[in-house]
Write a protein that holds these residues in place. Structure first.
Motif, short mmCIF file in Angstrom:
data_model
loop_
_atom_site.label_atom_id
_atom_site.label_comp_id
_atom_site.label_asym_id
_atom_site.label_seq_id
_atom_site.Cartn_x
_atom_site.Cartn_y
_atom_site.Cartn_z
N SER A 1 26.99 1.01 5.65
CA SER A 1 28.07 1.31 4.70
C SER A 1 28.95 0.09 4.49
O SER A 1 29.45 -0.16 3.39
CB SER A 1 28.92 2.48 5.19
OG SER A 1 28.16 3.66 5.16
N GLN B 1 29.16 7.02 0.47
CA GLN B 1 28.70 7.95 1.50
C GLN B 1 29.67 9.13 1.59
O GLN B 1 29.24 10.27 1.73
CB GLN B 1 28.61 7.24 2.87
CG GLN B 1 28.11 8.15 3.98
CD GLN B 1 27.89 7.43 5.30
OE1 GLN B 1 28.17 6.22 5.43
NE2 GLN B 1 27.40 8.15 6.29
N ASP C 1 24.67 5.01 -1.01
CA ASP C 1 24.90 5.08 0.42
C ASP C 1 24.74 6.52 0.90
O ASP C 1 25.64 7.35 0.74
CB ASP C 1 26.30 4.55 0.74
CG ASP C 1 26.52 4.37 2.25
OD1 ASP C 1 25.60 4.69 3.04
OD2 ASP C 1 27.62 3.91 2.63
N GLU C 2 23.59 6.80 1.46
CA GLU C 2 23.27 8.13 1.99
C GLU C 2 23.53 9.24 0.98
O GLU C 2 24.08 10.28 1.29
CB GLU C 2 24.07 8.41 3.27
CG GLU C 2 23.70 7.46 4.39
CD GLU C 2 24.05 8.01 5.77
OE1 GLU C 2 24.10 9.25 5.93
OE2 GLU C 2 24.24 7.21 6.69
MG LIG Z 1 27.29 4.70 6.58
#
Ligand SMILES: [Mg+2]
Ligand SMILES: Nc1ncnc2c1ncn2[C@@H]1O[C@H](COP(=O)(O)OP(=O)(O)OP(=O)(O)O)[C@@H](O)[C@H]1O
Lengths: 428, 257
Positions: free
Chosen positions: B41, B85, B170-171
């Motif tokens: 991240s 995220q 991000d995710e």
């Molecule tokens: Mg992360």
């Protein structure tokens, strides 16, 4: 110990004489009582942050000149009353002659009506707490007396525009008294404006008396210039099942002070007080509100937001007093504050005095800055800093701006807010 | 398109990224995997220009332009998009207003006229459907009270509206149910284009079944410790990170070089 300063004798000269005799008499009495009234100082609790901004120079004691018809090129939809330098201008005013609703300037009252009004002026206010309202009572030149008979409904908002002209130094003392009989309804908008540059003081008092079931909405927009000290008091007394709503939007100046006092005196009364204050530069704004739950089963809800930029200073003092017999009171007070610069200052203080045991009383106050993560999220989508900051700042007050029940006021406030955002926020 | 050379970044004096090298070409999809706390991240946020992280060394360029010289909003306008995220909730700013402001900022940057409210509403509704998000979500505050999966779909909605050159996700697959994963994958695949690159941070091989990456990298202890093709993801799924000499963020120097 040095004796507390009292008001300069210059302020005690009698003002204009074009009032009915009972009101002249009242003014004289109030003036006499004023002679040894101590002026607010730093030691005066309710003026401790603001007394140093109160500058009662002798020049301010002069009555402002009555001006001609120009200077109020306001395009106000619907009913309006224009006050210029504290005196009503009939040619610029336009309001209805409706059954059951009387809107009269003080100067036009006959002696009987004036005597009735003289007995009632100030009776909504705790004048010990609003020293400057006492000065108004001693000096008002004119005013507006609004009476609604029972069940009378004013079908559109009544705009009362108070404009002062700073072409010369002086002060104005506008005065409004609204008497709303049972189940009557009215929306009163007060708009405070100015022109010119010489120092001016506006010391204004507005009173509302609501009988059973009356519904009154008061919108107050304070937008005078940097030459104007504005000191205002609003007093409200509510009988059973009445509802009072106040929406104050104020922009700062060298001194802005508003005292709002509401007394819930009959069961089932409700009041809602909303406030938005925006300050910048070296401006100062001080709101003192007081809600008295005198009777049982009343609801009060108060929401104030301050936004302070640069080196400005905002003050909020919210008092809630629940009397011994005011069981089942429901009081909610919330004050959130946004500091837009490290040089700005905000002071907030709840003052709760609760003497009944079966009540709900909630209060909360916060002081914060714009959230950096939210700002990053916005700019990461390509939104410029100025716009991102503006969105976040508007988010802070949106809920209150949205609730203003008069579109023209919303628009005027938004325009002035946009100026503020342009002056306050820069692109990176 | 994107070139990262020897990137070091720290937060509060602590170095998190310790020399990242990565080249991404237009049209490619790269996946970054790696243990919790390894810096995935951080890398994403540094690319987007989050000033919480200080870049202490190294270079990042986007199509030859030095990204580190640009403010976050300028990077976005040059085509960098980060799907967070943890998407940020902003009560009081309506999602619709936010999206329109963003789209218009991009349009203004490109010298196009702004979209008016009605035009934008039509577009936003269409794209909402594409990510299976009820248009009612446009009226709510930005991400306000959205469920985890709704937030992720709102991120993809933004990517589709803004049409970035480099989308960093991000995710975006975390916390999605099976159907939502399909929807999001479809959205991401819709983004795939010759002139666009995608950098996906993920913990799960399952996303990579839907969006097949060209390259997979393992980030550990602030460095990319291994790169490979999509088969690397399968291997990681089977064997974990241990065999790379990495257990957690304390990657050993030997594994990193
Ligand atoms: Mg992360
Ligand atoms: N703002 C911050 N302040 C202090 N430490 C931070 C901050 N942001 C990240 N870190 C630290 O940096 C390290 C890397 O965090 P990062 O979020 O980049 O990991 P990640 O690889 O994305 O992990 P995950 O898989 O759990 O999302 C962690 O040890 C984290 O605690």
């Amino acid at each position: 110990m040095k004796p507390a300063p009292t008001i300069s004798s210059a302020f005690l000269e009698p003002g204009g004489q074009s009032l009915p005799a009972p009101l002249l008499e009242l003014r004289k009495q109030r003036g006499t009582a004023l002679v040894d009234m101590p002026l607010p100082t730093r030691k005066t609790e309710n003026w401790k942050y603001s007394s140093r901004h109160l500058k009662l120079t002798d020049e301010l004691a002069s009555t402002l000149p009555a001006t001609g018809k120009d200077g109020y090129s306001l395009s106000i939809p619907g009913y309006r009353v224009v006050f210029h330098n504290g005196v009503m201008i009939p040619e610029a005013s336009d309001f209805p002659d409706l059954d059951g609703i009387r809107i009269q300037r003080f100067a036009d009252l006959d002696d009987d009506e004036a005597a009735g009004l003289a007995e009632r002026l100030d009776n909504t206010l705790d004048t010990r707490a609003v020293q400057m309202a006492r000065l108004n009572s001693a000096r008002f030149e004119d005013g507006l007396y609004i009476q609604l008979d029972k069940e009378a409904v004013l079908d559109q908002p009544l705009f009362i525009v108070h404009e002062v002209t700073g072409t010369a130094s002086g002060s104005a003392y506008p005065r409004i008294y609204v008497d709303a009989a049972r189940h009557s309804q009215i929306t009163v908008v007060e708009e405070y404006l100015s022109s010119g540059e010489e120092p001016v003081m506006v010391d204004t008092v507005t009173e509302f008396v609501l009988a059973d079931g009356a519904q009154v909405t008061n919108v107050r927009l304070v937008m005078e210039g940097e030459n104007v000290q504005h000191i205002g008091a609003t007093g409200v007394r509510q009988a059973a099942n009445s509802r009072f709503e106040s929406h104050c939007v104020g922009f700062g100046g060298p001194l802005r002070r508003h005292d709002l006092q509401v007394r819930l005196e009959g069961e089932g009364g409700e009041c809602k007080l909303n406030g938005v204050v925006v300050t910048q530069g070296k401006q100062h704004y001080d709101n003192h509100t007081s809600i008295e739950h005198v009777a049982a089963h009343c609801d009060s809800e108060e929401t104030y937001r301050n936004i302070a930029a640069d080196e400005s200073h905002a003050v909020f003092n919210g008092r809630i007093h629940i009397h011994e017999d005011a069981q089942k009171s429901n009081a909610n007070m919330n004050n959130k504050n946004l500091l837009l610069s490290t040089g700005a200052e905000i002071d907030t203080k709840p003052e709760l005095e609760i003497y009944a045991d079966d009540v709900k009383c909630a209060h909360g106050a916060t002081i914060g800055q714009l959230d950096r993560i939210s700002l990053f999220y916005l700019v990461s989508r390509g939104i410029g800093r100025r716009e991102a900051n503006t969105l976040l700042t508007m988010a802070f007050i949106n809920e209150l701006v949205e609730q203003i029940p008069v579109q023209a006021v919303k628009d005027a406030a938004q325009l002035r807010l946009n100026e503020f955002f342009d002056q306050t926020f820069q692109e990176a | 398109m994107l070139s990262i050379k020897n990137l070091h970044a720290s937060v509060e004096g602590e170095e998190i990224l310790k020399g990242i090298n990565l080249e991404i070409k237009a049209g490619e999809v790269h996946a970054i995997m790696g243990p919790n706390g390894s810096g995935k991240s951080t890398l994403s946020q540094v690319l987007a220009g989050n000033e919480t992280f200080e870049v202490t060394q190294g270079e990042i360029s986007l199509n030859g332009e030095n990204l580190l010289d640009l403010e976050t909003e300028e990077r976005a306008r040059e085509g960098i998009f980060l799907a967070f995220q943890y998407p940020v909730e902003i009560p009081g700013v309506s999602n619709l207003q936010f999206l329109r402001t963003a789209v218009n900022a991009m349009r203004t940057h490109r010298g196009e006229t702004e979209m008016n409210a009605a035009e934008f509403m039509k577009l936003a509704k269409e794209v909402s459907k594409q990510v299976d998000l009820d248009p009612a979500f446009l009226k709510r505050g930005v991400n306000e009270g959205f469920s985890g999966g709704e937030k992720k779909r709102n991120e993809i909605l933004q990517a589709l509206l803004l049409q970035p050159k480099l989308a960093i996700l991000d995710e975006t697959d975390s916390g999605l149910d099976i159907d939502a994963l399909q929807v999001v994958s479809k959205g991401v695949n819709a983004l795939r284009a010759e002139d666009r690159a995608i950098l996906m941070v993920t913990h799960y091989q399952r996303l990579l079944n839907h969006i097949v990456p060209d390259h997979v990298h393992v980030l550990a202890g602030g460095r990319i410790v291994k790169s490979g093709g999509r088969e690397l993801a399968l291997e990681l799924e089977e064997r974990g990170y241990g065999w790379l000499g990495v257990k957690d963020e304390e990657a050993t120097p030997s594994a990193a070089s």
